[in-house]
Structures are given as structure tokens and as C-alpha cells.
Enzyme design. Structure first.
Site, mmCIF file in Angstrom:
data_model
loop_
_atom_site.group_PDB
_atom_site.id
_atom_site.type_symbol
_atom_site.label_atom_id
_atom_site.label_comp_id
_atom_site.label_asym_id
_atom_site.label_seq_id
_atom_site.Cartn_x
_atom_site.Cartn_y
_atom_site.Cartn_z
ATOM 1 N N ASP A 103 0.837 -1.193 0.000
ATOM 2 C CA ASP A 103 0.000 0.000 0.000
ATOM 3 C C ASP A 103 0.874 1.246 0.000
ATOM 4 O O ASP A 103 2.033 1.219 0.414
ATOM 5 C CB ASP A 103 -0.914 0.005 1.224
ATOM 6 C CG ASP A 103 -1.919 -1.125 1.197
ATOM 7 O OD1 ASP A 103 -2.198 -1.640 0.104
ATOM 8 O OD2 ASP A 103 -2.418 -1.485 2.275
ATOM 9 N N LYS A 104 0.313 2.345 -0.424
ATOM 10 C CA LYS A 104 1.063 3.588 -0.530
ATOM 11 C C LYS A 104 1.726 3.976 0.783
ATOM 12 O O LYS A 104 2.863 4.458 0.802
ATOM 13 C CB LYS A 104 0.133 4.727 -0.993
ATOM 14 C CG LYS A 104 0.834 6.048 -1.245
ATOM 15 C CD LYS A 104 -0.140 7.092 -1.772
ATOM 16 C CE LYS A 104 0.568 8.423 -2.030
ATOM 17 N NZ LYS A 104 -0.362 9.456 -2.572
#
Length: 249
Positions: A103-104
Site C-alpha cells: 500500500d502507498k
């Protein structure tokens, strides 16, 4: 045997049209001899190719370990955000991609390669390749949580998660936070965050430190990368039962 222009394109020297122009200008040498024909066949594993003063050696597969920082997208391109490919300087091939995604806002180990077979096997739950994470959790993780992770959780998908190993590293009662290690064999969308949500808790920080036999190099700072060693590549291929294990060994 391989066409000279194809060789240079695969090695990331430029697009086919760009490479052809440079070859016609006499900027490419093969074994010390100027070559002006893009269609010339070369022995890609043996011939020495110089392009604009730089030597290019053929590599069918390349493998990079990246210490992904938060704020970077696990994608090959994005119009808004920096991608993990932007963090790999001097890429030997233009066709590399991240194996799975973080995930970012998740940090840690990310493998990038152009080896599609290996990537598929590493991500397949059937191969039982463990992924290990460390996390900071809002809430006090309990033995009951450990049992639920081990059993499998309903996170809103068609099937419960596969059994996962949750270990409490330590807790901070003053902040009502827990520091834990989690081992999973899947890579569902926001999986670890959703698993903790299922037991009434929130992930505040998440970092992947291991993928199968591959362990994040502690010498790599956030945003830094390096090529995998031959030993690391061999272990990954062998543990996933790759058909090309022998030729890469």
C-alpha cells in the site's frame, strides 16, 4: 542470435526507433567494430556491445530489492504519484515490475523483476510463500486475536483469510498500542489492515521485512535498492519450484 536493435531495446538503451537512429549514426560498436545495420545478428551472451560509450551486457532476467518508503505507489507508472520504478536508478531492463504491491503508506521489502514466472509463484497462495510484516497497532493485541488470526478471519471477501501467524512483540499500555509481527501467505487488498479491523483494531504503521527466503537488507535506507545476489535469486527460484531453477542456479 539476436538482432542488434532488439538487444539494445531489451537492455533499456532506448526505443526501437531511437536505437535504430543511433546505430545508423555509427554510435554502436560490436566487438570494437562500428556497426550501422540494426538488423545485424549478434551473439547476445558473448559479443561486447558499446552504445554511446557504455557497455551493454545481456541479462534475460534482473532482480532488485527495494526498501520502499511510504508515499510511493507500487506500480510501473502513475500520473500523480512517484512509483517504485522511479526509485530504481540505472535499470538494466525497461520491463521490470513490482512483485505484488505494498500500500502507498506501507514500507519495507519489495521485489522488482521481469521474471514473470517467479513473480506468479511467489504470489500464489498454493506455493505457501510466507510474507512477514511488523506493525504498530492502535489497541492492545490479545491472545484471542492470535487465535483468530491462526484460524482465519472474515474480512468481507468470499472466503476467510488463510491461517496467519500473529506474534506480540511488546505493548505500550500508556498509549494503548501494540507492536506485532504478522506472517501471511496471501496478498489480498489491504489484507493486514482489514484483518485487524475485523478484531476491532487499527494499523498505524506497517512494514514488510521478509518474502519467502528474501529478507530486507538492513543496510538499505528507505528509497534505496540493490540487485539480488545470485544466492538470493537461487533460493527464491528453488523454494517456489521454478522450472528455470537449474538454468539460473
Amino acid at each position: 542470435m539476436m538482432r542488434l536493435d532488439k538487444f539494445l531495446v531489451e537492455m533499456g538503451a532506448g526505443s526501437r526507433s531511437e536505437v535504430k537512429k543511433q546505430i545508423s549514426k555509427g554510435l554502436v560498436l560490436v566487438n570494437g567494430i562500428v556497426v550501422r545495420k540494426p538488423e545485424m545478428k549478434i551473439q547476445e551472451q558473448e559479443d561486447v556491445v558499446m552504445f554511446s560509450g557504455k557497455e551493454y551486457r545481456y541479462e534475460a532476467f534482473v532482480y532488485y530489492m527495494l526498501h520502499k518508503p511510504a508515499g510511493v505507489i507500487s506500480a510501473t507508472e502513475d500520473r500523480k504519484d512517484k512509483t517504485v520504478l522511479d526509485l530504481i536508478p540505472d535499470k538494466k531492463r525497461p520491463d521490470i515490475f513490482p512483485v505484488g504491491r505494498l500500500d502507498k503508506d506501507t514500507e519495507g521489502l519489495l521485489l522488482l523483476t521481469n521474471d514473470g514466472q517467479l513473480a506468479h509463484r511467489l504470489l500464489s497462495p498454493k506455493k505457501h510463500v510466507d510474507k512477514t510484516y511488523e506493525a504498530r497497532i492502535s489497541g492492545i493485541v490479545t491472545e484471542e486475536d492470535i487465535r483468530e488470526f491462526r484460524t482465519g478471519l472474515d474480512i468481507g471477501d468470499e472466503k476467510p483469510t488463510l491461517p496467519a501467524n500473529l506474534e506480540i512483540l511488546y505493548t505500550d499500555p500508556t498509549k494503548t498500542e501494540s507492536y506485532v509481527s504478522i506472517v501471511i501467505r496471501e496478498g489480498r487488498f489491504h489484507q493486514i489492515k482489514r484483518m485487524f479491523e475485523a478484531v476491532g483494531k487499527e494499523v498505524l504503521y506497517l512494514k514488510r521485512i521478509r518474502m519467502g527466503s528474501l529478507v530486507l537488507d538492513t543496510k538499505l535506507l528507505k528509497g534505496e535498492s540493490r540487485e539480488l545476489t545470485p544466492e538470493e535469486v537461487k533460493m527464491l527460484i528453488n523454494e517456489t519450484g521454478g522450472e528455470h531453477a537449474k538454468e539460473n542456479a
